[in-house]
Design a protein around this motif. Structure first.
Motif, PDB file in Angstrom:
ATOM      1  N   VAL A  20       0.836  -1.203   0.000  1.00  0.00           N
ATOM      2  CA  VAL A  20       0.000   0.000   0.000  1.00  0.00           C
ATOM      3  C   VAL A  20       0.873   1.257   0.000  1.00  0.00           C
ATOM      4  O   VAL A  20       0.675   2.170  -0.807  1.00  0.00           O
ATOM      5  N   ALA A  21       1.849   1.321   0.895  1.00  0.00           N
ATOM      6  CA  ALA A  21       2.726   2.491   0.967  1.00  0.00           C
ATOM      7  C   ALA A  21       3.521   2.668  -0.321  1.00  0.00           C
ATOM      8  O   ALA A  21       3.692   3.792  -0.814  1.00  0.00           O
ATOM      9  N   THR A  22       4.002   1.575  -0.882  1.00  0.00           N
ATOM     10  CA  THR A  22       4.806   1.643  -2.101  1.00  0.00           C
ATOM     11  C   THR A  22       3.970   2.136  -3.277  1.00  0.00           C
ATOM     12  O   THR A  22       4.381   3.044  -4.016  1.00  0.00           O
ATOM     13  N   MET A  23       2.788   1.556  -3.453  1.00  0.00           N
ATOM     14  CA  MET A  23       1.930   1.965  -4.563  1.00  0.00           C
ATOM     15  C   MET A  23       1.415   3.385  -4.368  1.00  0.00           C
ATOM     16  O   MET A  23       1.314   4.156  -5.321  1.00  0.00           O
ATOM     17  N   LEU A  24       1.078   3.756  -3.131  1.00  0.00           N
ATOM     18  CA  LEU A  24       0.623   5.113  -2.845  1.00  0.00           C
ATOM     19  C   LEU A  24       1.710   6.123  -3.165  1.00  0.00           C
ATOM     20  O   LEU A  24       1.444   7.187  -3.723  1.00  0.00           O
ATOM     21  N   THR A  25       2.945   5.815  -2.829  1.00  0.00           N
ATOM     22  CA  THR A  25       4.068   6.713  -3.132  1.00  0.00           C
ATOM     23  C   THR A  25       4.206   6.910  -4.633  1.00  0.00           C
ATOM     24  O   THR A  25       4.378   8.047  -5.108  1.00  0.00           O
ATOM     25  N   GLY A  26       4.129   5.830  -5.386  1.00  0.00           N
ATOM     26  CA  GLY A  26       4.214   5.935  -6.840  1.00  0.00           C
ATOM     27  C   GLY A  26       3.083   6.769  -7.410  1.00  0.00           C
ATOM     28  O   GLY A  26       3.290   7.616  -8.290  1.00  0.00           O
ATOM     29  N   PHE A  27       1.870   6.554  -6.903  1.00  0.00           N
ATOM     30  CA  PHE A  27       0.728   7.324  -7.368  1.00  0.00           C
ATOM     31  C   PHE A  27       0.882   8.802  -7.001  1.00  0.00           C
ATOM     32  O   PHE A  27       0.614   9.679  -7.822  1.00  0.00           O
ATOM     33  N   ALA A  28       1.310   9.093  -5.775  1.00  0.00           N
ATOM     34  CA  ALA A  28       1.497  10.483  -5.346  1.00  0.00           C
ATOM     35  C   ALA A  28       2.543  11.180  -6.206  1.00  0.00           C
ATOM     36  O   ALA A  28       2.388  12.352  -6.568  1.00  0.00           O
ATOM     37  N   GLU A  29       3.595  10.465  -6.553  1.00  0.00           N
ATOM     38  CA  GLU A  29       4.623  11.049  -7.422  1.00  0.00           C
ATOM     39  C   GLU A  29       4.044  11.353  -8.803  1.00  0.00           C
ATOM     40  O   GLU A  29       4.340  12.386  -9.404  1.00  0.00           O
ATOM     41  N   LEU A  30       3.213  10.477  -9.309  1.00  0.00           N
ATOM     42  CA  LEU A  30       2.547  10.706 -10.595  1.00  0.00           C
ATOM     43  C   LEU A  30       1.646  11.944 -10.530  1.00  0.00           C
ATOM     44  O   LEU A  30       1.666  12.786 -11.423  1.00  0.00           O
ATOM     45  N   VAL A  31       0.870  12.074  -9.449  1.00  0.00           N
ATOM     46  CA  VAL A  31       0.010  13.243  -9.265  1.00  0.00           C
ATOM     47  C   VAL A  31       0.856  14.505  -9.155  1.00  0.00           C
ATOM     48  O   VAL A  31       0.529  15.542  -9.745  1.00  0.00           O
ATOM     49  N   ARG A  32       1.954  14.435  -8.420  1.00  0.00           N
ATOM     50  CA  ARG A  32       2.847  15.600  -8.279  1.00  0.00           C
ATOM     51  C   ARG A  32       3.364  16.054  -9.637  1.00  0.00           C
ATOM     52  O   ARG A  32       3.343  17.236  -9.972  1.00  0.00           O
ATOM     53  N   ARG A  33       3.792  15.121 -10.440  1.00  0.00           N
ATOM     54  CA  ARG A  33       4.312  15.466 -11.768  1.00  0.00           C
ATOM     55  C   ARG A  33       3.233  16.020 -12.684  1.00  0.00           C
ATOM     56  O   ARG A  33       3.468  16.952 -13.443  1.00  0.00           O
ATOM     57  N   ALA A  34       2.038  15.440 -12.612  1.00  0.00           N
ATOM     58  CA  ALA A  34       0.942  15.875 -13.495  1.00  0.00           C
ATOM     59  C   ALA A  34       0.401  17.250 -13.116  1.00  0.00           C
ATOM     60  O   ALA A  34      -0.004  18.017 -13.988  1.00  0.00           O
ATOM     61  N   THR A  35       0.408  17.566 -11.810  1.00  0.00           N
ATOM     62  CA  THR A  35      -0.190  18.821 -11.351  1.00  0.00           C
ATOM     63  C   THR A  35       0.828  19.911 -11.056  1.00  0.00           C
ATOM     64  O   THR A  35       0.458  21.079 -10.975  1.00  0.00           O
ATOM     65  N   GLY A  36       2.079  19.528 -10.837  1.00  0.00           N
ATOM     66  CA  GLY A  36       3.087  20.504 -10.438  1.00  0.00           C
ATOM     67  C   GLY A  36       2.966  20.902  -8.972  1.00  0.00           C
ATOM     68  O   GLY A  36       3.639  21.822  -8.522  1.00  0.00           O
ATOM     69  N   GLN A  37       2.128  20.218  -8.214  1.00  0.00           N
ATOM     70  CA  GLN A  37       1.934  20.524  -6.801  1.00  0.00           C
ATOM     71  C   GLN A  37       2.710  19.540  -5.938  1.00  0.00           C
ATOM     72  O   GLN A  37       2.632  18.333  -6.149  1.00  0.00           O
ATOM     73  N   ASP A  38       3.451  20.070  -4.964  1.00  0.00           N
ATOM     74  CA  ASP A  38       4.235  19.227  -4.062  1.00  0.00           C
ATOM     75  C   ASP A  38       3.477  18.848  -2.788  1.00  0.00           C
ATOM     76  O   ASP A  38       3.856  17.911  -2.100  1.00  0.00           O
ATOM     77  N   ASP A  39       2.447  19.596  -2.463  1.00  0.00           N
ATOM     78  CA  ASP A  39       1.673  19.380  -1.242  1.00  0.00           C
ATOM     79  C   ASP A  39       0.329  18.778  -1.649  1.00  0.00           C
ATOM     80  O   ASP A  39      -0.527  19.462  -2.198  1.00  0.00           O
ATOM     81  N   LEU A  40       0.148  17.494  -1.382  1.00  0.00           N
ATOM     82  CA  LEU A  40      -1.022  16.760  -1.858  1.00  0.00           C
ATOM     83  C   LEU A  40      -1.846  16.229  -0.695  1.00  0.00           C
ATOM     84  O   LEU A  40      -1.291  15.888   0.354  1.00  0.00           O
ATOM     85  N   VAL A  41      -3.139  16.133  -0.895  1.00  0.00           N
ATOM     86  CA  VAL A  41      -4.009  15.433   0.040  1.00  0.00           C
ATOM     87  C   VAL A  41      -4.706  14.344  -0.770  1.00  0.00           C
ATOM     88  O   VAL A  41      -5.438  14.628  -1.721  1.00  0.00           O
ATOM     89  N   ILE A  42      -4.446  13.105  -0.394  1.00  0.00           N
ATOM     90  CA  ILE A  42      -5.028  11.954  -1.079  1.00  0.00           C
ATOM     91  C   ILE A  42      -5.776  11.130  -0.038  1.00  0.00           C
ATOM     92  O   ILE A  42      -5.255  10.851   1.038  1.00  0.00           O
ATOM     93  N   GLY A  43      -6.997  10.769  -0.358  1.00  0.00           N
ATOM     94  CA  GLY A  43      -7.794   9.937   0.540  1.00  0.00           C
ATOM     95  C   GLY A  43      -7.417   8.476   0.371  1.00  0.00           C
ATOM     96  O   GLY A  43      -7.150   8.016  -0.730  1.00  0.00           O
ATOM     97  N   LEU A  44      -7.376   7.757   1.470  1.00  0.00           N
ATOM     98  CA  LEU A  44      -7.066   6.331   1.452  1.00  0.00           C
ATOM     99  C   LEU A  44      -8.166   5.596   2.209  1.00  0.00           C
ATOM    100  O   LEU A  44      -8.469   5.938   3.353  1.00  0.00           O
ATOM    101  N   ALA A  45      -8.746   4.600   1.567  1.00  0.00           N
ATOM    102  CA  ALA A  45      -9.774   3.799   2.223  1.00  0.00           C
ATOM    103  C   ALA A  45      -9.106   2.873   3.232  1.00  0.00           C
ATOM    104  O   ALA A  45      -8.124   2.214   2.925  1.00  0.00           O
ATOM    105  N   ALA A  46      -9.635   2.845   4.447  1.00  0.00           N
ATOM    106  CA  ALA A  46      -9.077   1.995   5.501  1.00  0.00           C
ATOM    107  C   ALA A  46     -10.214   1.294   6.226  1.00  0.00           C
ATOM    108  O   ALA A  46     -11.176   1.930   6.644  1.00  0.00           O
ATOM    109  N   ALA A  47     -10.101  -0.004   6.364  1.00  0.00           N
ATOM    110  CA  ALA A  47     -11.161  -0.804   6.981  1.00  0.00           C
ATOM    111  C   ALA A  47     -10.893  -1.034   8.456  1.00  0.00           C
ATOM    112  O   ALA A  47     -11.217  -2.079   8.980  1.00  0.00           O
ATOM    113  N   GLY A  48     -10.353  -0.056   9.142  1.00  0.00           N
ATOM    114  CA  GLY A  48      -9.972  -0.268  10.526  1.00  0.00           C
ATOM    115  C   GLY A  48     -10.881   0.356  11.550  1.00  0.00           C
ATOM    116  O   GLY A  48     -10.542   0.415  12.720  1.00  0.00           O
TER     117      GLY A  48
END
Length: 182
Positions: A23-51
């Motif tokens: 989860v952490a590895t894939m989330l990091t890759g996705f966040a990096e993709l979003v950072r590159r696509a948007t040019g924004q370094d400060d991101l808020v991404i929702g993560l579903a958690a069943a806890g």
């Protein structure tokens, strides 16, 4: 979109070598993709958690998933490993506070609501781990993806992980994105 099996093995190896979950590895890759696509370094991404904990709620039946808003600051990362380390820490902190529901968080923050977008997060990331080795005592389990007919969030990325391969699913608001942009 299925991910290449060699890429999946490499992702698992990088995460494992640095003490990070899939989860952490894939989330990091996705966040990096979003950072590159948007040019924004400060991101808020929702993560579903069943806890979410529902002690004493023995009669409750339902899909009790909490949405954890993760603030990821990608600007300080010199490498993917640096970003992975930071994301892993943010994720562990969020899991420590997952008892606070998304609804409670929204009430406490008293955010002004905008009718055309959800509060706090516009992008959601999820990893579905499908494990055939779980003992369901007399039950047969079949996994099936339900195609979402409408999307609440601007972008919802789901990673289906069966232990050897991964499939990326994207659901998005067609008023904002086209299939070619995703």
């Amino acid at each position: 979109v299925p991910l290449d099996k060699d890429l999946v093995r490499q992702l698992r190896a990088v995460g494992s070598a640095h003490g990070a979950s899939v989860v952490a590895t894939m989330l990091t890759g996705f966040a990096e993709l979003v950072r590159r696509a948007t040019g924004q370094d400060d991101l808020v991404i929702g993560l579903a958690a069943a806890g979410q904990s529902f002690h004493g709620q023995g009669q409750l039946v339902g899909h009790c998933v909490n949405l954890l808003p993760l603030r990821l600051q990608m600007s300080g990362a010199d490498s993917f490993v640096d970003a992975l380390t930071a994301t892993r820490g943010q994720l562990l902190d969020a899991y420590d506070h997952q008892g606070v529901s998304f609804g409670t968080l929204l009430q406490e923050l008293a955010l002004a609501r905008e009718g055309d977008r959800p509060p706090l997060v516009s992008i959601v990331f999820n990893v579905d781990v499908r494990d055939d080795d779980i003992d369901h005592t007399g039950l047969r389990v079949d996994y099936e993806t339900l195609v979402r007919q409408a999307e609440t969030f601007e972008l919802f990325i789901n990673v289906v992980d069966d232990g050897t391969s991964m499939l990326l699913e994207a659901s998005y608001r067609t008023a904002l994105y086209s299939e070619h942009q995703i």
